[in-house]
Design an enzyme around this catalytic site. Structure first.
Site, short mmCIF file in Angstrom:
data_model
loop_
_atom_site.label_atom_id
_atom_site.label_comp_id
_atom_site.label_asym_id
_atom_site.label_seq_id
_atom_site.Cartn_x
_atom_site.Cartn_y
_atom_site.Cartn_z
N LYS A 35 5.64 -1.07 -7.55
CA LYS A 35 4.48 -1.87 -7.97
C LYS A 35 3.21 -1.31 -7.33
CE LYS A 35 5.34 -4.98 -4.09
NZ LYS A 35 5.98 -6.25 -3.66
N ARG A 130 6.91 -19.20 -1.64
CA ARG A 130 5.96 -18.48 -2.47
C ARG A 130 6.49 -18.58 -3.90
NH1 ARG A 130 4.64 -12.24 -1.07
NH2 ARG A 130 6.66 -12.09 -2.09
N TYR A 267 -24.77 3.93 11.19
CA TYR A 267 -25.39 2.62 10.91
C TYR A 267 -25.31 1.69 12.12
CZ TYR A 267 -25.97 3.62 5.96
OH TYR A 267 -26.36 4.16 4.76
N MET A 315 -20.23 4.63 3.51
CA MET A 315 -19.70 4.63 2.16
C MET A 315 -19.00 5.94 1.82
SD MET A 315 -21.52 3.45 -1.38
CE MET A 315 -22.05 1.88 -0.79
C1 PLP Z 1 7.04 -5.85 -2.75
C2 PLP Z 1 8.40 -6.45 -2.76
C3 PLP Z 1 9.50 -5.79 -2.16
C4 PLP Z 1 9.34 -4.54 -1.32
O1 PLP Z 1 8.92 -4.91 -0.03
P1 PLP Z 1 8.75 -3.82 1.14
O2 PLP Z 1 8.42 -4.63 2.32
O3 PLP Z 1 7.64 -2.93 0.71
O4 PLP Z 1 10.05 -3.12 1.22
C5 PLP Z 1 10.75 -6.33 -2.34
N1 PLP Z 1 10.93 -7.48 -3.03
C6 PLP Z 1 9.91 -8.15 -3.58
C7 PLP Z 1 10.16 -9.42 -4.30
C8 PLP Z 1 8.61 -7.67 -3.45
O5 PLP Z 1 7.59 -8.35 -3.99
#
Ligand code: PLP
Length: 370
Positions: A35, A130, A267, A315
């Site tokens: 993802k 969650r 800055y 920046m």
């Molecule tokens: C992002 C995610 C993972 C992976 O988690 P890591 O800590 O990056 O290994 C696994 N399961 C779910 C449901 C996630 O959202």
């Protein structure tokens, strides 16, 4: 010459890290979590490097469609399922596996008429609060799903809130999960988790659980961060776990300044020279994804030597102390993270996590595969 900032992605490191996951969970299938644009490494580049995984997990239908368009036939899990019912026909057409995390999604599925049978994951809320259905409703949801003609296979899943924190660990959530099952409990630390006594396949482990809690492995592990070579643990970096960093954020010095004792730098004059010193100006700033809040002292490597950030990140530039770096000059190579400087260390200095730094790499940063 183009701007010297570049993120080099090491495909071999990604493949190596997948091997680390396999070795740590030899009885499980690996669902590679790609993802957020492959945690910032590029969705397709990451999928190609990790094509030996048993499946991929993404968040959006667009990401999944992109993988299918490139010919990937792996199981693809949508970690947040469908956001609206009209996505279901496309999900079915692309043979994606949505996570069902609310009970009304079972009703929505029951009303769809795509004619295709879907593999689904039923997410149980074991305490993180969650996503997921309450443990007390699992038996009912399972029996309804089992009866639906729209459903082919069911995998049970949950997610750990504190697998990276030994003070909390996974035991409590694991116990909740086991109690929620209508059948004999899973997973059990048996030699072959595929033999675990659940009628349904189970997926629980993120990177931290995969590495520290074998009792969570079950049928599918879901590593994300470890595949990219970063550690999920605050007290151990990726190298200590046998991982290789997949992203190397590199740039060069584009100017060298001499700053006299007491003079300000950058800055707000947020840094004042403690003595006469040489300062390097690096082509990398916060819109590139470098953390703006990184304070003076954040590690940076210049010409193979670790030195420190000075003053405020701007920046398009940041300033580094050249006092400990012999021979540094305009054009000297700089590593913001990667070789010799774990992204975890930079993140810790900036009060954030490797996850945030990797995923925040901006589109304006050239990315090349090494
Ligand atoms: C992002 C995610 C993972 C992976 O988690 P890591 O800590 O990056 O290994 C696994 N399961 C779910 C449901 C996630 O959202």
């Amino acid at each position: 010459m183009p701007r010297p900032l570049i993120a080099r992605i090491h495909a071999a490191a990604l493949a190596h890290n997948l091997g680390v996951a396999r070795a740590a969970a030899p009885g499980s299938r690996v669902l590679a979590v790609i993802k957020a644009n492959g945690y910032g490494h590029g969705l397709l580049r990451t999928a190609r490097a990790l094509r030996a995984a048993d499946g991929f997990a993404v968040v959006s239908l667009e990401e999944a469609a992109c993988l299918r368009a490139q010919g990937y036939t792996h199981p693809i899990v949508l970690l947040e399922g469908f956001f609206s019912p009209d996505e279901l026909s496309e999900i079915a057409r692309l043979r994606l596996r949505p996570v069902l995390h609310r009970l009304d999604q079972v009703d929505i599925l029951a009303r769809t008429r795509s004619g295709q049978r879907l593999d689904v994951l039923l997410k149980v809320d074991t305490g993180m609060h969650r996503l997921g259905i309450p443990p007390g409703r699992v038996a009912d949801a399972l029996s309804r799903l089992t009866d639906l003609p729209q459903v082919a296979g069911i995998t049970l899943m949950s997610h750990f809130a504190c697998a990276d924190d030994p003070a909390v660990g996974v035991a409590g959530q694991l116990a909740v999960f086991r109690r929620a099952l209508p059948a004999p409990p899973v997973p059990t630390p048996v030699a072959d988790p595929a033999q675990a006594n659940s009628p349904w396949p189970v997926s629980l482990a993120n990177s931290a659980a995969l590495l520290r809690y074998p009792e969570t492995h079950a049928d599918w592990v879901r590593p994300g961060i470890l595949l990219y070579g970063a550690s999920p643990f605050p007290d151990q970096d990726g190298a200590a776990l046998g991982l290789l960093p997949a992203m190397h954020l590199e740039s060069r010095l584009i100017a060298v300044q001499t700053v006299r004792r007491g003079e300000g730098l950058g800055y707000g004059f947020a840094y004042r020279a403690e003595q006469d010193m040489r300062v390097g100006i690096v082509a990398c700033g916060y819109p590139d994804g470098y953390p703006r809040h990184a304070p003076t002292g954040t590690p940076v490597r210049v010409a193979g030597q670790t030195t420190r950030l000075l003053g405020r990140v701007s920046m398009d530039m940041l300033c580094v102390d050249l006092s400990p770096v012999r021979g540094a000059q305009v054009g000297s190579p700089v590593t913001l993270w990667g070789d010799g400087l774990p992204v975890e260390r930079v993140a810790a200095a900036a009060g954030t996590l490797a996850y945030e730094l990797l995923t925040a790499i901006a589109p304006r940063v050239r990315m090349e595969e090494a």
